[in-house]
Design an enzyme around this catalytic site. Structure first.
Site, short mmCIF file in Angstrom:
data_model
loop_
_atom_site.label_atom_id
_atom_site.label_comp_id
_atom_site.label_asym_id
_atom_site.label_seq_id
_atom_site.Cartn_x
_atom_site.Cartn_y
_atom_site.Cartn_z
N LYS A 80 0.64 -1.15 0.00
CA LYS A 80 0.44 0.39 -0.11
C LYS A 80 0.83 1.34 -0.22
O LYS A 80 1.85 1.36 0.09
CB LYS A 80 -0.96 0.14 0.96
CG LYS A 80 -2.03 -1.29 0.76
CD LYS A 80 -2.83 -1.02 1.94
CE LYS A 80 -4.03 -1.59 2.56
NZ LYS A 80 -5.24 -2.16 3.77
N TYR A 89 -13.39 -2.67 -3.39
CA TYR A 89 -13.33 -2.50 -2.12
C TYR A 89 -15.23 -2.68 -2.39
O TYR A 89 -16.15 -1.97 -1.38
CB TYR A 89 -12.71 -1.61 -1.17
CG TYR A 89 -11.31 -2.01 -1.17
CD1 TYR A 89 -11.15 -2.94 -0.50
CD2 TYR A 89 -10.61 -0.76 -1.45
CE1 TYR A 89 -9.74 -2.67 -0.25
CE2 TYR A 89 -9.60 -0.99 -0.89
CZ TYR A 89 -8.67 -1.37 -0.50
OH TYR A 89 -7.61 -1.49 -0.17
N ARG A 127 -1.74 -13.94 4.61
CA ARG A 127 -2.36 -12.97 5.59
C ARG A 127 -1.81 -14.05 7.36
O ARG A 127 -1.61 -12.74 7.48
CB ARG A 127 -3.60 -14.15 5.69
CG ARG A 127 -4.57 -14.43 4.31
CD ARG A 127 -5.29 -12.60 3.91
NE ARG A 127 -6.51 -12.84 5.95
CZ ARG A 127 -6.84 -11.39 4.99
NH1 ARG A 127 -6.85 -10.49 4.34
NH2 ARG A 127 -8.10 -11.05 5.77
N THR A 161 -4.72 -6.72 11.40
CA THR A 161 -5.49 -5.93 10.73
C THR A 161 -4.15 -4.33 11.21
O THR A 161 -3.91 -3.07 10.81
CB THR A 161 -6.17 -4.81 10.29
OG1 THR A 161 -6.90 -6.15 9.62
CG2 THR A 161 -6.86 -4.28 9.52
N ARG A 213 2.89 -6.12 9.61
CA ARG A 213 2.51 -5.24 10.14
C ARG A 213 3.01 -5.18 11.01
O ARG A 213 3.52 -4.21 12.07
CB ARG A 213 1.23 -6.14 10.10
CG ARG A 213 0.56 -5.10 8.67
CD ARG A 213 -1.29 -5.87 8.65
NE ARG A 213 -1.89 -5.37 7.92
CZ ARG A 213 -2.80 -5.93 7.22
NH1 ARG A 213 -3.40 -7.10 7.57
NH2 ARG A 213 -3.79 -6.06 5.65
N ASN A 231 -2.30 0.30 6.98
CA ASN A 231 -2.05 -0.70 7.77
C ASN A 231 -0.65 -1.75 5.98
O ASN A 231 -0.21 -3.00 6.10
CB ASN A 231 -2.69 -1.99 8.10
CG ASN A 231 -3.32 -2.23 6.90
OD1 ASN A 231 -3.51 -2.09 5.60
ND2 ASN A 231 -4.56 -2.67 6.85
N HIS A 281 -2.65 -5.80 1.66
CA HIS A 281 -3.40 -6.07 1.40
C HIS A 281 -3.21 -7.68 0.68
O HIS A 281 -2.66 -7.94 -0.24
CB HIS A 281 -4.35 -5.23 0.79
CG HIS A 281 -5.69 -6.03 0.01
ND1 HIS A 281 -6.50 -6.63 0.62
CD2 HIS A 281 -6.04 -6.95 -0.58
CE1 HIS A 281 -7.42 -6.97 0.34
NE2 HIS A 281 -6.93 -7.60 -0.96
N GLU A 313 -10.44 -10.44 -6.88
CA GLU A 313 -8.86 -8.99 -6.93
C GLU A 313 -8.39 -9.38 -8.06
O GLU A 313 -7.74 -8.05 -8.81
CB GLU A 313 -8.87 -8.86 -5.81
CG GLU A 313 -9.75 -9.06 -4.68
CD GLU A 313 -8.79 -9.33 -3.18
OE1 GLU A 313 -9.51 -8.43 -2.31
OE2 GLU A 313 -8.15 -9.39 -3.30
#
Length: 155
Positions: A11, A51, A87, A93, A104, A114, A117, A128
């Site tokens: 991000k 989103y 993940r 998150t 993170r 964060n 993604h 996606e």
């Protein structure tokens, strides 16, 4: 074990903080194969498509503002159970709640900023990846290292 593909976005906060190479190397070092990679600017339209389930929620304007605030690096990664692997590597998150050793947990202190993604399941990944990559932008190839990353019966 299922060989899966997943979308990863590095991000804008991670790009601005010059963490992109560090984050990408974590996924490569784990043994995931990068099959798509590009630097891009997320538009408002692309944000709304990605989103879609959040567009009507009160927090969406802040999410859109953040994801469109600077470039992202879109990654399509492949590997055994790649979705759950990514993940786990990302962590919770909220960076303040993420375990040390996760992306993170090591680099984040925010819930909104964060850093990364990752698709949250097979259906999300299937939806996606085509948002960010045309079919011809994904490369199928055999890695010469794959035999040293995972046993044949685990692929």
């Amino acid at each position: 074990m299922a060989l899966e593909r997943t979308l990863i976005l590095i991000k804008p906060d991670a790009v601005q903080r010059r963490l992109a190479g560090t984050i990408l190397s974590r996924f490569e070092n784990k043994g995931l194969k990068i099959v798509g990679l590009k630097l891009m600017q997320v538009t408002k339209e692309l944000s709304a498509e990605h989103y879609a389930e959040h567009v009507e929620k009160p927090f969406y304007p802040l999410l859109e503002e953040f994801i469109t605030s600077g470039p992202v690096i879109a990654i399509a990664a492949e590997g055994p159970e790649a979705i759950s692997v990514v993940r786990s590597m990302m962590g919770s998150t909220n960076g303040r709640e993420s375990a040390p050793g996760t992306i993170r947990g090591d680099f984040g202190v925010s819930r909104q900023m964060n850093l990364v993604h990752g698709s949250d399941g097979p259906e999300a990944a299937a939806r996606e990846i085509p948002i960010y990559f045309k079919p011809e932008e994904l490369v199928d190839y055999e890695s010469s290292l794959s035999a040293w990353v995972c046993a044949d019966d685990e692929k």
